[in-house]
Design a protein around this motif. Structure first.
Motif, PDB file in Angstrom:
ATOM      1  N   HIS A 114       0.836  -1.203   0.000  1.00  0.00           N
ATOM      2  CA  HIS A 114       0.000   0.000   0.000  1.00  0.00           C
ATOM      3  C   HIS A 114       0.866   1.245   0.000  1.00  0.00           C
ATOM      4  CE1 HIS A 114      -2.476   3.096   2.270  1.00  0.00           C
ATOM      5  NE2 HIS A 114      -3.036   3.015   1.072  1.00  0.00           N
ATOM      6  N   GLN A 115       1.679   1.450   1.056  1.00  0.00           N
ATOM      7  CA  GLN A 115       2.526   2.634   1.102  1.00  0.00           C
ATOM      8  C   GLN A 115       3.912   2.357   1.655  1.00  0.00           C
ATOM      9  OE1 GLN A 115       0.554   6.067   2.804  1.00  0.00           O
ATOM     10  NE2 GLN A 115      -0.425   6.472   0.857  1.00  0.00           N
ATOM     11  N   GLY A 116       4.327   1.105   1.640  1.00  0.00           N
ATOM     12  CA  GLY A 116       5.703   0.772   1.965  1.00  0.00           C
ATOM     13  C   GLY A 116       6.042   0.606   3.430  1.00  0.00           C
ATOM     14  N   CYS A 117       5.067   0.521   4.302  1.00  0.00           N
ATOM     15  CA  CYS A 117       5.347   0.252   5.716  1.00  0.00           C
ATOM     16  C   CYS A 117       5.709  -1.226   5.856  1.00  0.00           C
ATOM     17  CB  CYS A 117       4.114   0.520   6.570  1.00  0.00           C
ATOM     18  SG  CYS A 117       3.610   2.246   6.679  1.00  0.00           S
ATOM     19  N   PRO A 118       6.500  -1.568   6.859  1.00  0.00           N
ATOM     20  CA  PRO A 118       6.767  -2.995   7.092  1.00  0.00           C
ATOM     21  C   PRO A 118       5.554  -3.625   7.793  1.00  0.00           C
ATOM     22  CG  PRO A 118       8.105  -1.621   8.522  1.00  0.00           C
ATOM     23  CD  PRO A 118       7.303  -0.703   7.674  1.00  0.00           C
ATOM     24  N   VAL A 119       5.316  -4.871   7.514  1.00  0.00           N
ATOM     25  CA  VAL A 119       4.225  -5.565   8.181  1.00  0.00           C
ATOM     26  C   VAL A 119       4.565  -5.730   9.657  1.00  0.00           C
ATOM     27  CG1 VAL A 119       3.384  -6.737   6.116  1.00  0.00           C
ATOM     28  CG2 VAL A 119       5.108  -7.830   7.552  1.00  0.00           C
ATOM     29  N   THR A 120       3.538  -5.878  10.482  1.00  0.00           N
ATOM     30  CA  THR A 120       3.756  -5.869  11.925  1.00  0.00           C
ATOM     31  C   THR A 120       3.497  -7.187  12.628  1.00  0.00           C
ATOM     32  OG1 THR A 120       1.541  -4.953  12.141  1.00  0.00           O
ATOM     33  CG2 THR A 120       3.370  -3.399  12.186  1.00  0.00           C
ATOM     34  N   SER A 121       2.701  -8.071  12.026  1.00  0.00           N
ATOM     35  CA  SER A 121       2.427  -9.334  12.707  1.00  0.00           C
ATOM     36  C   SER A 121       1.988 -10.411  11.718  1.00  0.00           C
ATOM     37  CB  SER A 121       1.349  -9.147  13.779  1.00  0.00           C
ATOM     38  OG  SER A 121       0.120  -8.783  13.187  1.00  0.00           O
ATOM     39  N   VAL A 122       2.131 -11.659  12.170  1.00  0.00           N
ATOM     40  CA  VAL A 122       1.674 -12.820  11.401  1.00  0.00           C
ATOM     41  C   VAL A 122       0.973 -13.723  12.402  1.00  0.00           C
ATOM     42  CG1 VAL A 122       2.319 -14.716   9.884  1.00  0.00           C
ATOM     43  CG2 VAL A 122       3.751 -12.679   9.979  1.00  0.00           C
ATOM     44  N   ASP A 123      -0.335 -13.918  12.181  1.00  0.00           N
ATOM     45  CA  ASP A 123      -1.092 -14.722  13.121  1.00  0.00           C
ATOM     46  C   ASP A 123      -2.430 -15.107  12.514  1.00  0.00           C
ATOM     47  OD1 ASP A 123      -1.462 -15.961  15.650  1.00  0.00           O
ATOM     48  OD2 ASP A 123      -2.696 -14.284  16.316  1.00  0.00           O
ATOM     49  N   GLY A 124      -2.921 -16.288  12.846  1.00  0.00           N
ATOM     50  CA  GLY A 124      -4.241 -16.717  12.422  1.00  0.00           C
ATOM     51  C   GLY A 124      -4.450 -16.722  10.928  1.00  0.00           C
ATOM     52  N   GLY A 125      -3.429 -17.086  10.178  1.00  0.00           N
ATOM     53  CA  GLY A 125      -3.546 -17.165   8.725  1.00  0.00           C
ATOM     54  C   GLY A 125      -3.431 -15.838   8.006  1.00  0.00           C
ATOM     55  N   ALA A 126      -2.979 -14.793   8.717  1.00  0.00           N
ATOM     56  CA  ALA A 126      -2.902 -13.465   8.102  1.00  0.00           C
ATOM     57  C   ALA A 126      -1.600 -12.741   8.455  1.00  0.00           C
ATOM     58  CB  ALA A 126      -4.085 -12.622   8.559  1.00  0.00           C
ATOM     59  N   ILE A 127      -1.130 -11.946   7.481  1.00  0.00           N
ATOM     60  CA  ILE A 127       0.002 -11.047   7.678  1.00  0.00           C
ATOM     61  C   ILE A 127      -0.611  -9.654   7.748  1.00  0.00           C
ATOM     62  CG2 ILE A 127       2.128 -10.117   6.681  1.00  0.00           C
ATOM     63  CD1 ILE A 127       2.256 -12.794   5.008  1.00  0.00           C
ATOM     64  N   THR A 128      -0.333  -8.921   8.816  1.00  0.00           N
ATOM     65  CA  THR A 128      -0.989  -7.636   9.030  1.00  0.00           C
ATOM     66  C   THR A 128       0.000  -6.472   9.001  1.00  0.00           C
ATOM     67  OG1 THR A 128      -2.637  -8.725  10.416  1.00  0.00           O
ATOM     68  CG2 THR A 128      -2.471  -6.336  10.617  1.00  0.00           C
ATOM     69  N   CYS A 129      -0.413  -5.395   8.320  1.00  0.00           N
ATOM     70  CA  CYS A 129       0.321  -4.129   8.332  1.00  0.00           C
ATOM     71  C   CYS A 129      -0.546  -3.132   9.096  1.00  0.00           C
ATOM     72  CB  CYS A 129       0.578  -3.622   6.917  1.00  0.00           C
ATOM     73  SG  CYS A 129       1.395  -1.999   6.897  1.00  0.00           S
ATOM     74  N   LYS A 130      -0.085  -2.683  10.225  1.00  0.00           N
ATOM     75  CA  LYS A 130      -0.879  -1.793  11.073  1.00  0.00           C
ATOM     76  C   LYS A 130      -0.884  -0.341  10.585  1.00  0.00           C
ATOM     77  CE  LYS A 130      -2.509  -4.563  14.147  1.00  0.00           C
ATOM     78  NZ  LYS A 130      -3.919  -4.827  14.217  1.00  0.00           N
ATOM     79  N   CYS A 131      -0.029   0.024   9.633  1.00  0.00           N
ATOM     80  CA  CYS A 131      -0.022   1.413   9.145  1.00  0.00           C
ATOM     81  C   CYS A 131      -1.408   1.848   8.670  1.00  0.00           C
ATOM     82  CB  CYS A 131       0.978   1.595   8.010  1.00  0.00           C
ATOM     83  SG  CYS A 131       2.681   1.658   8.560  1.00  0.00           S
TER      84      CYS A 131
END
Length: 167
Positions: A114-131
């Motif tokens: 989306h805008q180049g932030c690093p992802v913040t977590s991997v859990d429950g079948g998903a990789i999440t970017c909190k930005c």
């Protein structure tokens, strides 16, 4: 004649300052890029695995049986370090490694498309970017919700015994 030189010099300085102002504005606006402006990623050496660091785009992996020794000197992680239906972020190498199903390992860039932030977590079948709350699949890096429209970039890994090697 001297007044004309001073006027020309003052005009040159104004022109220069106006140009610098424009460059500053362009630089500031560049920070608010689009998905197409996301930075490219490359792997670095000497990274420590972290959870809570952002992940990037992509999903590529070569899986081999998770038994035996493997090359620990070049290993990114041990297969046992990557939870099933989860993963681990390696911020220094700018990758996220996932294990969508038992014995299947995938690797993606840890940089959100989306805008180049690093992802913040991997859990429950998903990789999440909190930005901006983009969520990606651990199976193929595709966006499942949020503003990101492109999948995380795939990165190549090899499973050698019980070691996961980047590249």
């Amino acid at each position: 004649m001297k007044n004309e030189q001073m006027l020309a010099s003052a005009t040159s300085r104004r022109t220069l300052l106006a140009g610098v102002g424009s460059v500053g504005a362009v630089t500031a606006l560049a920070a608010c890029g689009t998905e197409a402006d996301a930075p490219s990623t490359s792997s670095g050496a000497g990274a420590t695995p972290t959870t809570g660091a952002p992940a990037t785009t992509g999903a590529a992996a070569t899986s081999a049986p998770a038994t035996g020794g493997g090359s620990t000197a070049d290993a990114l992680a041990k297969t046992a370090d990557i939870p099933v239906n989860g993963g681990k972020i390696f911020a220094d190498q700018k990758v996220v490694v996932t294990q969508p199903t038992e014995g299947t390992f995938k690797c993606f860039s840890n940089i959100c498309t989306h805008q180049g932030c690093p992802v913040t977590s991997v859990d429950g079948g998903a990789i999440t970017c909190k930005c901006h709350n983009s969520i990606f699949s651990i199976e193929d890096g595709s966006p499942t919700s949020g503003p990101a429209k492109k999948a995380l970039a795939q990165k190549q890994i090899t499973v050698e015994g019980d070691s996961i090697v980047l590249g």
